[in-house]
Scaffold this motif. Structure first.
Motif, PDB file in Angstrom:
ATOM      1  N   UNK A  58       0.825  -1.209   0.000  1.00 51.55           N
ATOM      2  CA  UNK A  58       0.000   0.000   0.000  1.00 51.55           C
ATOM      3  C   UNK A  58       0.859   1.259   0.000  1.00 51.55           C
ATOM      4  N   UNK A  59       1.954   1.233   0.712  1.00 48.43           N
ATOM      5  CA  UNK A  59       2.844   2.396   0.776  1.00 48.43           C
ATOM      6  C   UNK A  59       3.427   2.700  -0.597  1.00 48.43           C
ATOM      7  N   UNK A  60       3.840   1.660  -1.318  1.00 49.75           N
ATOM      8  CA  UNK A  60       4.382   1.869  -2.661  1.00 49.75           C
ATOM      9  C   UNK A  60       3.282   2.334  -3.617  1.00 49.75           C
ATOM     10  N   UNK A  61       2.085   1.744  -3.458  1.00 48.77           N
ATOM     11  CA  UNK A  61       0.981   2.076  -4.363  1.00 48.77           C
ATOM     12  C   UNK A  61       0.567   3.539  -4.235  1.00 48.77           C
ATOM     13  N   UNK A  62       0.604   4.060  -3.027  1.00 47.63           N
ATOM     14  CA  UNK A  62       0.176   5.440  -2.794  1.00 47.63           C
ATOM     15  C   UNK A  62       1.082   6.452  -3.487  1.00 47.63           C
ATOM     16  N   UNK A  63       2.324   6.064  -3.785  1.00 45.95           N
ATOM     17  CA  UNK A  63       3.281   6.970  -4.418  1.00 45.95           C
ATOM     18  C   UNK A  63       3.420   6.722  -5.921  1.00 45.95           C
ATOM     19  N   UNK A  64       2.727   5.719  -6.435  1.00 48.10           N
ATOM     20  CA  UNK A  64       2.948   5.308  -7.822  1.00 48.10           C
ATOM     21  C   UNK A  64       2.274   6.236  -8.819  1.00 48.10           C
ATOM     22  N   UNK A  65       2.906   6.393  -9.973  1.00 47.47           N
ATOM     23  CA  UNK A  65       2.286   7.078 -11.099  1.00 47.47           C
ATOM     24  C   UNK A  65       1.404   6.112 -11.889  1.00 47.47           C
ATOM     25  N   UNK A 108      -2.931  -3.557 -11.124  1.00 50.71           N
ATOM     26  CA  UNK A 108      -3.596  -4.178  -9.980  1.00 50.71           C
ATOM     27  C   UNK A 108      -4.579  -5.256 -10.394  1.00 50.71           C
ATOM     28  N   UNK A 109      -4.734  -6.243  -9.515  1.00 47.00           N
ATOM     29  CA  UNK A 109      -5.851  -7.175  -9.634  1.00 47.00           C
ATOM     30  C   UNK A 109      -7.068  -6.520  -8.973  1.00 47.00           C
ATOM     31  N   UNK A 110      -8.271  -6.830  -9.450  1.00 48.84           N
ATOM     32  CA  UNK A 110      -9.462  -6.123  -8.923  1.00 48.84           C
ATOM     33  C   UNK A 110      -9.648  -6.272  -7.420  1.00 48.84           C
ATOM     34  N   UNK A 111      -9.443  -7.490  -6.898  1.00 49.52           N
ATOM     35  CA  UNK A 111      -9.690  -7.716  -5.478  1.00 49.52           C
ATOM     36  C   UNK A 111      -8.782  -6.906  -4.573  1.00 49.52           C
ATOM     37  N   UNK A 112      -7.489  -6.916  -4.853  1.00 50.58           N
ATOM     38  CA  UNK A 112      -6.558  -6.180  -3.999  1.00 50.58           C
ATOM     39  C   UNK A 112      -6.750  -4.666  -4.137  1.00 50.58           C
ATOM     40  N   UNK A 113      -7.052  -4.192  -5.341  1.00 47.24           N
ATOM     41  CA  UNK A 113      -7.287  -2.754  -5.520  1.00 47.24           C
ATOM     42  C   UNK A 113      -8.512  -2.308  -4.729  1.00 47.24           C
ATOM     43  N   UNK A 114      -9.583  -3.099  -4.791  1.00 52.94           N
ATOM     44  CA  UNK A 114     -10.791  -2.773  -4.022  1.00 52.94           C
ATOM     45  C   UNK A 114     -10.485  -2.747  -2.530  1.00 52.94           C
ATOM     46  N   UNK A 115      -9.676  -3.678  -2.079  1.00 51.72           N
ATOM     47  CA  UNK A 115      -9.297  -3.754  -0.669  1.00 51.72           C
ATOM     48  C   UNK A 115      -8.522  -2.505  -0.243  1.00 51.72           C
ATOM     49  N   UNK A 116      -7.564  -2.086  -1.061  1.00 55.73           N
ATOM     50  CA  UNK A 116      -6.765  -0.904  -0.734  1.00 55.73           C
ATOM     51  C   UNK A 116      -7.623   0.355  -0.651  1.00 55.73           C
ATOM     52  N   UNK A 160      -8.984   2.881   2.629  1.00 54.19           N
ATOM     53  CA  UNK A 160      -8.524   4.263   2.489  1.00 54.19           C
ATOM     54  C   UNK A 160      -6.996   4.361   2.494  1.00 54.19           C
ATOM     55  N   UNK A 161      -6.350   3.347   1.964  1.00 57.07           N
ATOM     56  CA  UNK A 161      -4.892   3.353   1.853  1.00 57.07           C
ATOM     57  C   UNK A 161      -4.435   4.028   0.568  1.00 57.07           C
ATOM     58  N   UNK A 162      -5.299   4.042  -0.434  1.00 52.20           N
ATOM     59  CA  UNK A 162      -5.024   4.794  -1.654  1.00 52.20           C
ATOM     60  C   UNK A 162      -6.324   5.450  -2.121  1.00 52.20           C
TER      61      UNK A 162
END
Length: 297
Positions: free
Chosen positions: A14-21, A25-33, A37-39
């Protein structure tokens, strides 16, 4: 660029994802993040949906629908799919506005190579023996498809007992376990990968010379995507399907519909007649009957 998917610890991802341009993502993990409210997706300007037809097949549409609703309405959407008919076409129209349709074609030297299709009659008693014989006769990497996750583990263990270097890959393994299994297979440290349909799409390895359906595919599409793992980019390959007596009729119809009737009959297997379903209507209900059979309401 950051990839997010299940099977690995969430906080660091999640920390890396929040800074990414760019977030892959797979749908399940993206929905989870997003739900945690992590991204945030409020600044996304481009959505790319890859393997859209496969997402439908695997039941991901509800998750994708939720993701699309979280995105800004003013965005660009790119929709990639092997086919754009039926349900996937409806989905493409729902997710896009005034789209431009682009059909990709390969030059002749990059088209699918010459794939030999073989259908071998087997019995429950000699099925494993036949598989072992086919693997030993192969001259490259062998991808074996089975129906269930437990079946993949069990068959890989049985092949090892027959002095075949084999490893299983399926959805119950962690991402790390799957990556290690695939790396061992790709490097040639193991010659045989026993997999469920999780490997039927997206697996693009140059040296897969044989695809063997130990368990039959569910339908025509399943057969095409499984055997499509060999003979890629102009190379040759072999697709082998082991046919038990009670599977022969349905597999013959699959072979016939895909243009492999001659290959099916070469081993002495008989092609079953196509199923015909007649429909009538009585009192607002549909009545279906097979030729020579009883009507079912």
């Amino acid at each position: 660029v950051t990839a997010v998917y299940g099977g690995v610890p969430l906080p660091a991802q999640a920390k890396r994802a929040a800074k990414a341009h760019i977030l892959v993502a797979t749908p399940g993990r993206l929905t989870d993040l997003v739900s945690r409210k992590l991204i945030s997706l409020k600044n996304v300007h481009t959505l790319v949906l890859d393997e859209a037809d496969r997402m439908l097949d695997m039941g991901f549409q509800p998750q994708v629908d939720r993701i699309v609703k979280m995105l800004p309405k003013e965005r660009q959407t790119m929709f990639f799919s092997a086919t754009l008919d039926g349900e996937v076409g409806i989905l493409a129209r729902a997710y896009t506005d005034q789209p431009t349709y682009v059909e990709a074609d390969l030059p002749d030297d990059k088209r699918a190579g010459d794939v030999e299709h073989r259908f071998i009659p087997v019995t429950p008693e000699n099925k494993l023996e036949t598989l072992v014989k086919e693997i030993f006769a192969a001259d490259g990497l062998v991808l074996v498809f089975v129906r269930t996750k437990r079946g993949a583990d069990r068959l890989a263990e049985r092949l090892v007992k027959h002095d075949i270097d084999a490893v299983a890959m399926h959805g119950d393994l962690s991402q790390g376990q799957r990556e290690r299994a695939l790396k061992r297979f790709e490097s040639g440290k193991v010659s045989t990968l026993v997999a469920t349909d999780v490997a039927a799409r997206g697996l693009d390895l140059d040296d897969i010379t044989h695809v063997i359906n130990y368990d039959p595919p569910e339908d025509d599409k399943g057969y095409v995507h499984r055997v499509g793992r060999t003979g890629r980019a102009g190379r040759t390959g072999t697709g082998v399907t082991l046919v038990l007596p009670d599977e022969a009729a349905e597999l013959s119809r699959v072979a016939n519909r895909l243009g492999h009737r001659d290959s099916f009959e070469e081993e002495g297997l008989k092609t079953a007649p196509a199923k015909v379903l007649y429909s009538t209507h009585r009192g607002g209900k549909s009545a279906f009957s097979k030729p020579g059979g009883r009507r079912r309401v």
